[in-house]
Write a protein that holds these residues in place. Structure first.
Motif, PDB file in Angstrom:
ATOM      1  N   VAL A   1       0.833  -1.189   0.000  1.00 32.11           N
ATOM      2  CA  VAL A   1       0.000   0.000   0.000  1.00 32.11           C
ATOM      3  C   VAL A   1       0.875   1.249   0.000  1.00 32.11           C
ATOM      4  O   VAL A   1       1.824   1.367   0.790  1.00 32.11           O
ATOM      5  CB  VAL A   1      -0.942   0.007   1.225  1.00 32.11           C
ATOM      6  N   ALA A   2       0.571   2.170  -0.921  1.00 28.83           N
ATOM      7  CA  ALA A   2       1.329   3.428  -1.008  1.00 28.83           C
ATOM      8  C   ALA A   2       1.030   4.303   0.205  1.00 28.83           C
ATOM      9  O   ALA A   2      -0.098   4.362   0.693  1.00 28.83           O
ATOM     10  CB  ALA A   2       0.978   4.154  -2.295  1.00 28.83           C
ATOM     11  N   ARG A   3       2.088   5.025   0.658  1.00 37.49           N
ATOM     12  CA  ARG A   3       1.918   5.959   1.776  1.00 37.49           C
ATOM     13  C   ARG A   3       2.667   7.245   1.464  1.00 37.49           C
ATOM     14  O   ARG A   3       3.848   7.222   1.137  1.00 37.49           O
ATOM     15  CB  ARG A   3       2.481   5.359   3.073  1.00 37.49           C
ATOM     16  N   GLY A   4       1.971   8.364   1.538  1.00 37.50           N
ATOM     17  CA  GLY A   4       2.625   9.651   1.407  1.00 37.50           C
ATOM     18  C   GLY A   4       3.145   9.950   0.021  1.00 37.50           C
ATOM     19  O   GLY A   4       4.144  10.656  -0.135  1.00 37.50           O
ATOM     20  N   GLY A   5       2.511   9.436  -1.002  1.00 33.79           N
ATOM     21  CA  GLY A   5       2.948   9.717  -2.360  1.00 33.79           C
ATOM     22  C   GLY A   5       2.952   8.458  -3.201  1.00 33.79           C
ATOM     23  O   GLY A   5       2.313   7.451  -2.874  1.00 33.79           O
ATOM     24  N   LEU A   6       3.680   8.507  -4.299  1.00 29.42           N
ATOM     25  CA  LEU A   6       3.760   7.363  -5.198  1.00 29.42           C
ATOM     26  C   LEU A   6       4.565   6.258  -4.527  1.00 29.42           C
ATOM     27  O   LEU A   6       5.729   6.447  -4.168  1.00 29.42           O
ATOM     28  CB  LEU A   6       4.414   7.775  -6.513  1.00 29.42           C
ATOM     29  N   GLY A   7       3.965   5.098  -4.363  1.00 29.98           N
ATOM     30  CA  GLY A   7       4.673   3.962  -3.779  1.00 29.98           C
ATOM     31  C   GLY A   7       5.397   3.164  -4.844  1.00 29.98           C
ATOM     32  O   GLY A   7       5.015   3.165  -6.023  1.00 29.98           O
TER      33      GLY A   7
END
Length: 477
Positions: free
Chosen positions: A298-304
């Protein structure tokens, strides 16, 4: 700042080797030499020189010089493990590397009539001629030593009468070359001396290791067969230019080689399919702005992004990357130069940019989540370098690093083969695959949680089995 789940390397094993007590481990020149001498029970230097000559004969066949795109090069270990063929200068460069590693000086000797590249090896105070391309060597008349080219040129009967007097190699000129050509060649010889390789084969490997590294969630299956068009080099399909002449009359090599027809390339499959619920599978992924959650990345804080590095000691032919993105967009990127450059690739589509490369990196970028990542790749290898099975008890050894294995990781080793029988093996004089009865395919699988590990495979039949595959896998547990 990236968010990392574990440290890269916690879910992978290095130097994953499967060997047997009946075959040769081709992971280093030193290992080859030690095991060849031991298996042959070689006592003196002539016996040792012949044993290494026999090993190269069994491992390499006649074909063009293998080449790779610069800056890649092909050295002795790559020629043995990946390709399994070359022309005269390349085959003799491999033999020369083994002789030199054994402590013996060598020199190239070129012929002009016929055109041919040979070597001579020096031990016991004299030069000796063994030709793994033509398949010949010649004992002196008193059988005190293997003769040099100078001796053969001075006394052609050393060549002409060698078979009659039992002074020739077992597979003497088996591919159809004539004794008269050997005499003409040694009389036209020119000593070249030492050189850092010949043709496309370098004197030692540069930037190549035959040791296998696999991440958790990956399996590598090496088949004894070839897939149509599954060779990495450009041009014609590599196949022994002399058919089965190199083993059809050989009571030692023939029973092992006859199941597969003329020697050619062999293929295998790398499958990487991590389970994001398994911490060992996730640990080898380099995650940026992402974390594992509920079976997804899961992406966090932007593009993962998730990056997996899949270097192999066998050459890639093609690859099919696959990804499933959840709740948003995503893309796949591929690098074959250790991340220096990247190219976009389509999920589920065959990618040939990996052809003749060894360092494959796959990256998935996603805006929300990555639900699935998979890579299936076709690779090429040399079946004649693999640890085959023989009739009777085969002691299989498995080793890897680190030892002990990473927590939560197990190794899986699988052998596939068919037992074989012939009416009367003692009466056979030709080994061409005729008259063999094969049993049903058998698979022996062993899960390994502690190293080093050993297990036995008992093979029935009265002639060596037909090998199907050897598979190594790393899995979470």
């Amino acid at each position: 700042m990236g968010l990392w789940i574990g440290a890269p390397g916690f879910g992978a094993v290095d130097a994953f080797k499967v060997t047997t007590d009946q075959t040769i481990d081709p992971s280093s020149l030193e290992q080859i030499i030690a095991q060849v001498f031991a298996r042959a029970k070689a006592q003196n230097n002539d016996q040792k020189a012949i044993a290494l000559y026999e090993y190269v004969h069994h491992t390499l066949f006649h074909w063009a010089y293998p080449t790779e795109p610069a800056p890649q090069t092909i050295g002795p270990l790559k020629a043995i493990n990946v390709y399994g063929w070359s022309l005269c200068g390349g085959q003799h460069t491999v033999l020369k590397a083994l002789y030199e590693t054994a402590g013996w000086p060598c020199r190239y000797v070129g012929w002009s009539s016929p055109a041919h590249t040979t070597i001579e090896v020096n031990y016991d105070g004299r030069w000796h001629y063994l030709d793994v391309f033509l398949k010949c060597y010649f004992w002196a008349k008193d059988r005190s030593h293997l003769a040099s080219q100078e001796e053969l040129a001075a006394d052609p009967t050393l060549v002409l009468d060698a078979v009659k007097h039992g002074r020739a190699a077992r597979e003497h000129l088996c591919c159809g070359d004539r004794p008269e050509d050997v005499i003409s060649g040694v009389r036209s010889r020119r000593v070249v001396g030492d050189s850092k390789g010949w043709g496309s084969v370098t004197w030692r490997d540069q930037g190549y290791s035959p040791l296998l590294r696999l991440p958790s969630g990956a399996s590598l299956r090496l088949d004894w067969g070839a897939e149509p068009g599954g060779f990495a080099v450009r041009g014609k399909p590599p196949q022994h230019s002399c058919g089965i002449k190199d083993f059809r009359a050989d009571p030692v090599f023939g029973p092992v080689a006859e199941h597969y027809g003329p020697r050619n390339w062999s293929n295998g499959r790398l499958i990487y399919a991590p389970d994001f619920n398994r911490s060992a599978d996730v640990a080898e992924l380099e995650l940026t702005h992402a974390e594992a959650r509920a079976g997804q990345l899961v992406a966090r804080g932007g593009l993962g992004s998730a990056l997996i590095k899949l270097p192999l000691p066998y050459v890639y032919v093609q690859a099919v990357p696959t990804a499933k993105f959840s709740g948003g967009e995503g893309r796949l990127l591929l690098s074959v130069d250790a991340g220096k450059t990247w190219s976009a690739c389509s999920s589920g589509q065959t990618n040939t940019a990996v052809r003749q490369r060894y360092e494959l990196w796959l990256k998935a970028e996603f805006t929300v989540a990555l639900a699935e990542l998979k890579l299936e790749a076709l690779v090429e290898h040399n079946r004649c370098a693999l640890p085959y099975l023989v009739v009777g008890t085969n002691r299989v050894s498995v080793s890897a690093q680190p030892d002990p294995l990473p927590e939560g990781v197990a190794l899986l080793v699988r052998y596939g083969y068919q037992e074989a029988t012939v009416p009367d093996p003692t009466k056979r004089t030709r080994w061409d695959g005729a008259g063999i009865t094969y049993g049903p395919p058998k698979i022996v699988a062993q899960e390994i949680t502690r190293l080093p590990a050993q297990f036995d495979i008992v093979v029935a039949g009265n002639t060596p089995p037909k090998m199907l595959f050897l598979e190594r896998a790393v899995k979470a547990r």
